[in-house]
Write a protein that holds these residues in place. Sequence first.
Motif, mmCIF file in Angstrom:
data_model
loop_
_atom_site.group_PDB
_atom_site.id
_atom_site.type_symbol
_atom_site.label_atom_id
_atom_site.label_comp_id
_atom_site.label_asym_id
_atom_site.label_seq_id
_atom_site.Cartn_x
_atom_site.Cartn_y
_atom_site.Cartn_z
ATOM 1 N N ILE A 1 -31.972 -57.964 -26.698
ATOM 2 C CA ILE A 1 -33.242 -58.031 -25.957
ATOM 3 C C ILE A 1 -33.733 -59.460 -26.062
ATOM 4 O O ILE A 1 -33.718 -60.040 -27.153
ATOM 5 C CB ILE A 1 -34.307 -57.095 -26.562
ATOM 6 N N GLY B 1 -42.569 -52.629 -23.381
ATOM 7 C CA GLY B 1 -41.194 -52.161 -23.465
ATOM 8 C C GLY B 1 -40.196 -53.145 -22.901
ATOM 9 O O GLY B 1 -40.408 -54.353 -22.984
ATOM 10 N N THR B 2 -39.120 -52.645 -22.306
ATOM 11 C CA THR B 2 -38.067 -53.532 -21.829
ATOM 12 C C THR B 2 -37.762 -53.284 -20.363
ATOM 13 O O THR B 2 -38.072 -52.221 -19.812
ATOM 14 C CB THR B 2 -36.760 -53.322 -22.620
ATOM 15 N N THR C 1 -37.963 -58.416 -22.377
ATOM 16 C CA THR C 1 -39.345 -57.969 -22.545
ATOM 17 C C THR C 1 -40.260 -59.127 -22.176
ATOM 18 O O THR C 1 -39.951 -60.289 -22.468
ATOM 19 C CB THR C 1 -39.602 -57.446 -23.973
ATOM 20 N N LEU D 1 -42.444 -55.755 -26.868
ATOM 21 C CA LEU D 1 -41.875 -54.405 -26.937
ATOM 22 C C LEU D 1 -42.969 -53.368 -27.102
ATOM 23 O O LEU D 1 -42.934 -52.311 -26.468
ATOM 24 C CB LEU D 1 -40.869 -54.329 -28.093
#
Lengths: 742, 328
Positions: free
Chosen positions: A305, A149-150, A338, A145
Amino acid sequence: MSDKQHSIIGAGVPRIDGPDKLAGRANYAADNLPADMAYGYGVFSTIAKGKVARIKVDEAKRMPGVIDIFHHGHFPSLYRTPSSFAQGNKVEETRLPFEDERVYYEGQFVALVVADSFENARAAARHVEVEYAAESAVANLAQGLDDNGTQAGSGNHSRGDAPGAFEDAAASIDVTYHTPVETHNPMEMHASVAYWDAQGNLTIYDASQGVVVERNALSKIFAIAPERITVHAPYIGSGFGSKLWTWPHAVATAAVAREVERPVQLVVPRQQMFTTTGHRPETRQRMRLATDANGRLVSLRHESINTTSFTDQYVETCGSVTKSLYSCPNLTVSHATTQVNRGTPTSMRAPGAAPGLFALESAIDEMALAAGVDPVQFRLDNYAERDESQDLDFSSNHIVEATKQAAERFGWHDRNPQIGSMREGREIVGYGMAACNWEALKRPCDARVSLRADGTAFASCATQDIGTGTYTIVAQAVSDVTGIPIDRITVKLGDSSYPDGPISGGSWATATTLPAIAGAARNALDEMKRYATGDNGVFAGASSDELDVVDGGLRNAGGKQVSFAEILDAARYGSADGEAHTEAADSQYSYRSFGAHFVEVRWDPGISHLRVSRVVSAIDVGRVINETTARNQVEGAVVMGIGMGLFEATEYDERNGRPVNNDYAEYVVPVHADQPEIDVILLDYPDLAFNEYGARGIGEIGITGLSAAIGNAVHHATGKRIRELPITLDKLMDDVPQAQSA
Amino acid sequence: MRHFDYARAESPQQAVAAHGSDRDAAFLAGGTTLLDLVKLDVMQPQKVVDINGVDLTTIERLDDGRLRIGAMVTNTALARDERVVEDYAVLSQALLAGASTQLRNKATTGGNIMQRVRCPYFRDGVSACNKREPGSGCAAIGGVNRTVHAVLGTSDACIATHPSDMCVAMAAIGATVEVQGPEGSREIDFGDFHLLPGDTPAREHALEPGELITHVVLEAPIHGSRSAYLKLRDRQSYQFALASSAVIVRMDGDIIREARVAMGGVGTKPWRAPEVEAALKDRTASEALFANAARLAFEKATAYSQNGYKIPLGQQAIVRNLSDLTAA
């Protein structure tokens, strides 16, 4: 199908493949030793990110027995598969082995030695010198992350206004759960044995949960017709999802077998089964729930996530169940990924639902407490009566009965809700529960059944028995339709040259395969009746409609009964054959399985000892085809759920991304001594809208929700809400000294 | 394949002669450590001396009451020996708490003493490890160190625990290790056998090259004593101790006249705790006494990134064991 014939369906028929397994006659992938076979052994990257700067093989090549050493500078040119689920050529890691010099994860193949013996191949592999240009690895979800990030995932859903309803609610919670990487660790190692004949046809024995898809994927990768490839997997020492899709080692084995013009065997070492054959990814799940003054859910958000690799996106659909288990007008489910320097994740028993229901069913428990409602009552108040995500009725849903029955059997009414209030000697007893849930799926399937002149039957389908009992239930279905006893039925699975069958995954093998088998058996019976009523037939001149199938023979209205063997003998045919094709499930209903787990834990604070002491699970999976193997699936899934709850985690060194506890000693799963009293209630309501047998499949549902039930029981015993699996004893201890920062 | 010389010895003398003082030679007993580490390429012996034909499989009571155990007595045989069950319950229990049935059937008394650490950074053949490659560093410090890493006796060079359960019981009982080497026989006090890592973690024990353990002689049982082994771990079986205690007590009413305490899972060697023993001696048994005594064992403990919990857990292992043993 008469009731009498149906009695074989549901019976606890012993596994028909059991004697072969016990006697060592069951050949697993690596048991196949074709003449002149050579052995492969991998060289695996010792960095998680970077490049192979230089690879020196000269010394290793001169070692005894070495035939060749392959690497990115010396490997045949192959093609990628489009990796389409719809086309049936999916793989999880689309990058080809030795495609380039890049290293994406520790334990990635960087070279492959082929030698005349396993020992020589391994010895030479250790003399291949690899120089790396290492780069800083992304070692875990948090680093992913921070670094990159994603990426948006799939399987998202939204209805109503979840944020708005949250603001106005009477009670609410906002909590985040975390689950670690888990590794399948089937007992049987991943292994491939491949050879090419003079005409360029490929035969591969592989530890595979999907011979047809593997054939199709290899067909794309080698750019040859699927008919020229045969994949064999008659026995699999379990897979838990890790053997659903073809991994680099199988591609590499087939490729080098063609290069060295000999059969080649490759077994993936246990350590690399933590790196290059998939895993359940790490997840972080934020749960925001809110209720009105009556304890009804008014807002539910499940944002997940998960980690994926840099080569492929794998989405762990943690919110797949959240969409439809509870009634809630304002709901959002989202999935994102991620990228980290690990191999590509894959399905592991109940993908999505297993980590997803840890979060959901823990959060429901927290919400019930926040709303001041008993957790069982809270669920009964909030269970959905229809699938609100698809606006469909459920085909068959008995979750209320499952919850009530399990609560009764477990003795939930004896629970004192006060934290830590139930003591027995030195132990504090905790009660917890959770719902379980899994989508019921049914795929297209072909099958063939032959009724033979010697009075036996033969059934074949290119699905697999991964240790779950598929051989046995196929025989039960043939027996059910034809009346031929089980011991005169031969079932052949796990060969891509048989009629196309499903992968053994998603809990859909039963619902998919049995209708096709039954259809093929009925078509064979029709053929049998034609023979019987034909010119030389024993019922010559009669109409097929007048003949009943009774105990492996036909009977006319007058009571004359003739066995299939006599009918075929009279007609001078060797067999009466039937094939059938059945389609995927329709979308008339929402097809799902349901259930509830009740768990008792015992916490001894004096020695920080936690154990699961009792489990009662009530499972609603439609009709049970085999009482013994069905119960075994749920019991096994409960044990695996205990592992997920208390023990399992692949630990990566955060400094370099290397999986550290990569063996059976340090990757802790439950042993026999950890197994509690397990009481499984099988509700057994046929779901005839789903298929003619009314069966929905049972392999995965048992693990869903179990870890949440444990966590909820731990909270009841200790007052501690552990939101990060596994719930190890150190997380429950007070005043743990911290390391001095260096 | 990797070639090595193989010799099969029929006597300790033959074994010692075959081994010589070659640092690249290894004795093969049950093989549960050696074969494992050879397959992992962590150990690369050039010569293997198989001692399974050496008759060191008897257990005998000496005239002075001590128990002399042949180095090739298997863990299973030792755990089930009547004299051990009767007089050294702590040892029998410790053995049965270790490994699995199959491993105990193969593992030997001498081999158990010689077993090597379970630190994954030692076993992976790649990471920095001063034991495997002196001077390379210790990847376990600041790495994954929750289960098989110590809080006592550690150094900046190594923090791996000694994995044995049997040795913890022997440390509590008190024992002498009889060895035979090129220079003849000698005895090593059990407490001096395993070395702290210090700056030289590759040096793990007091044996000189070529010396073979032939026997372990347990001190005579303490008349009127009771003993027990308590092992704490994540799962109920087949896991190395997160913390364990071997305790022997002799009671006089509710007064502890004599106590012996050793710990596993927390130290870089089988960890005898004389300060705990002294604090218990001639005192009236109570939970408060046990807690205070147990605390003394960890006064010099060091918590690493993931294993600080072993400091309280180790104390719990001592307190509970004492509590059960001293209960009327």
